[in-house]
Design an enzyme around this catalytic site. Sequence first.
Site, PDB file in Angstrom:
ATOM      1  N   HIS A   1     -12.539  11.567  11.514  1.00 16.73           N
ATOM      2  CA  HIS A   1     -13.100  10.715  10.465  1.00 16.73           C
ATOM      3  C   HIS A   1     -12.998   9.232  10.816  1.00 16.73           C
ATOM      4  O   HIS A   1     -13.980   8.488  10.724  1.00 16.73           O
ATOM      5  CB  HIS A   1     -12.356  11.007   9.147  1.00 16.73           C
ATOM      6  CG  HIS A   1     -12.746  10.123   8.007  1.00 16.73           C
ATOM      7  ND1 HIS A   1     -13.916  10.292   7.310  1.00 16.73           N
ATOM      8  CD2 HIS A   1     -12.107   9.053   7.443  1.00 16.73           C
ATOM      9  CE1 HIS A   1     -13.993   9.365   6.356  1.00 16.73           C
ATOM     10  NE2 HIS A   1     -12.914   8.609   6.421  1.00 16.73           N
ATOM     11  N   GLN A   2     -11.829   8.784  11.260  1.00  7.37           N
ATOM     12  CA  GLN A   2     -11.621   7.369  11.539  1.00  7.37           C
ATOM     13  C   GLN A   2     -12.364   6.902  12.783  1.00  7.37           C
ATOM     14  O   GLN A   2     -12.734   5.731  12.903  1.00  7.37           O
ATOM     15  CB  GLN A   2     -10.129   7.081  11.695  1.00  7.37           C
ATOM     16  CG  GLN A   2      -9.766   5.651  12.043  1.00  7.37           C
ATOM     17  CD  GLN A   2     -10.140   4.648  10.963  1.00  7.37           C
ATOM     18  OE1 GLN A   2      -9.989   4.921   9.782  1.00  7.37           O
ATOM     19  NE2 GLN A   2     -10.633   3.495  11.365  1.00  7.37           N
TER      20      GLN A   2
ATOM     21  N   THR B   1      -1.049   5.663  16.658  1.00  9.18           N
ATOM     22  CA  THR B   1       0.407   5.828  16.580  1.00  9.18           C
ATOM     23  C   THR B   1       0.996   4.852  15.572  1.00  9.18           C
ATOM     24  O   THR B   1       0.992   3.639  15.793  1.00  9.18           O
ATOM     25  CB  THR B   1       1.046   5.628  17.962  1.00  9.18           C
ATOM     26  OG1 THR B   1       0.564   6.649  18.837  1.00  9.18           O
ATOM     27  CG2 THR B   1       2.556   5.722  17.887  1.00  9.18           C
TER      28      THR B   1
ATOM     29  N   LYS C   1       0.863  -1.185   0.000  1.00 12.48           N
ATOM     30  CA  LYS C   1       0.000   0.000   0.000  1.00 12.48           C
ATOM     31  C   LYS C   1       0.892   1.225   0.000  1.00 12.48           C
ATOM     32  O   LYS C   1       1.827   1.317   0.797  1.00 12.48           O
ATOM     33  CB  LYS C   1      -0.915   0.042   1.222  1.00 12.48           C
ATOM     34  CG  LYS C   1      -1.853   1.267   1.209  1.00 12.48           C
ATOM     35  CD  LYS C   1      -2.810   1.279   2.370  1.00 12.48           C
ATOM     36  CE  LYS C   1      -2.150   1.739   3.644  1.00 12.48           C
ATOM     37  NZ  LYS C   1      -3.140   1.983   4.728  1.00 12.48           N
TER      38      LYS C   1
ATOM     39  N   LYS D   1       5.132   9.751  17.238  1.00 12.25           N
ATOM     40  CA  LYS D   1       3.729   9.845  17.644  1.00 12.25           C
ATOM     41  C   LYS D   1       3.529   9.162  19.000  1.00 12.25           C
ATOM     42  O   LYS D   1       4.233   8.203  19.344  1.00 12.25           O
ATOM     43  CB  LYS D   1       2.819   9.176  16.606  1.00 12.25           C
ATOM     44  CG  LYS D   1       2.417  10.046  15.441  1.00 12.25           C
ATOM     45  CD  LYS D   1       1.358   9.333  14.616  1.00 12.25           C
ATOM     46  CE  LYS D   1       0.763  10.204  13.553  1.00 12.25           C
ATOM     47  NZ  LYS D   1      -0.329   9.507  12.832  1.00 12.25           N
TER      48      LYS D   1
END
Length: 321
Positions: A138-139, A221, A67, A226
């Site tokens: 959104h997620q 993360t 991806k 992060k």
Amino acid sequence: MLIVPEREIADLMTRKAAFDAVEKVFAAMASGEAYNFPVVREAIGHEDALYGFKGGFDRAGLTLGLKAGGYWPNNLDKRGIINHQSTVFLFDPDTGKVKAMVGGNLLTALRTAAASSVSIKHLARKDAKVIGMVGAGHQAKFQLRAALEQGTFEKVIGWNFHPEMLPNLEEVAKEAGLPFEAVELTGMTEADVIITITSSFDAILHADHVAPGTHVACMGTDTKGKQEVEAALLARARVFTDEVAQSVSIGEAQHAIQDKTIKIEDVAQLGAVINGTNPGRTSDDEITLFDGTGVGLQDLAVAAAVVDLAVEKGVAIEVDF
């Protein structure tokens, strides 16, 4: 080569199909039948974007690919499109020829939500009633919808940096016929399951925000630097992940490893719980934590499933390549 455009994905891939694909590939990873390639993820110095590649090979399913994509934080405000953008490429493992190109935006949302819901199925207490959400973007809506299918929940609570986004969570709670309450982070102690889904680089959820017996799914993360939860929470918990190498390098565990709060040996694969080689939760008072870093094999599994469905329904585009 087959092309499955982004516009077709919503009519092809269901939450259940994504859940089944992710659960299966986690098990294959733990048994050694599938493995991920090292992740490339970089700040490109343009539009504040993070771009990278995730790939792998599943010997059992003969799925090979990658991806490509990442996070463009200005997309929504500037262009009216979502910030996460990606495309999945599948290759024939026998010849190396490209087999398919698949829109990866919705698939990424569905597979990420599926990963946390797989962790809830295998690690959360069976009597969990309250689900807490840290993050309301959104997620988060995908996360909450998938999570609510893994138990008999009675209430949703939520917190977000920007409280004006909390109606996203309330909307999903109402769909499920459940009450929703906005809380401070200290109020997360009411939750039996907590999902963190933010893009934070600073610890938000602290160890004293989590009650004994809670299952925490850390899903935001996936890059060096992060951080959503403080390292002390991992020290209190039994820690599981999709892939240990990613967890300790770009996942939530990177910080706890760096400050020696935990050791690499303290991080286990969720797939081992699925396979029955790790007991998972061993008591109702235990805190379990899933560090969902997002592995390439998740993307390949859901993309391969959607290609099969697209061919079956006659919506795959075939091109000579």
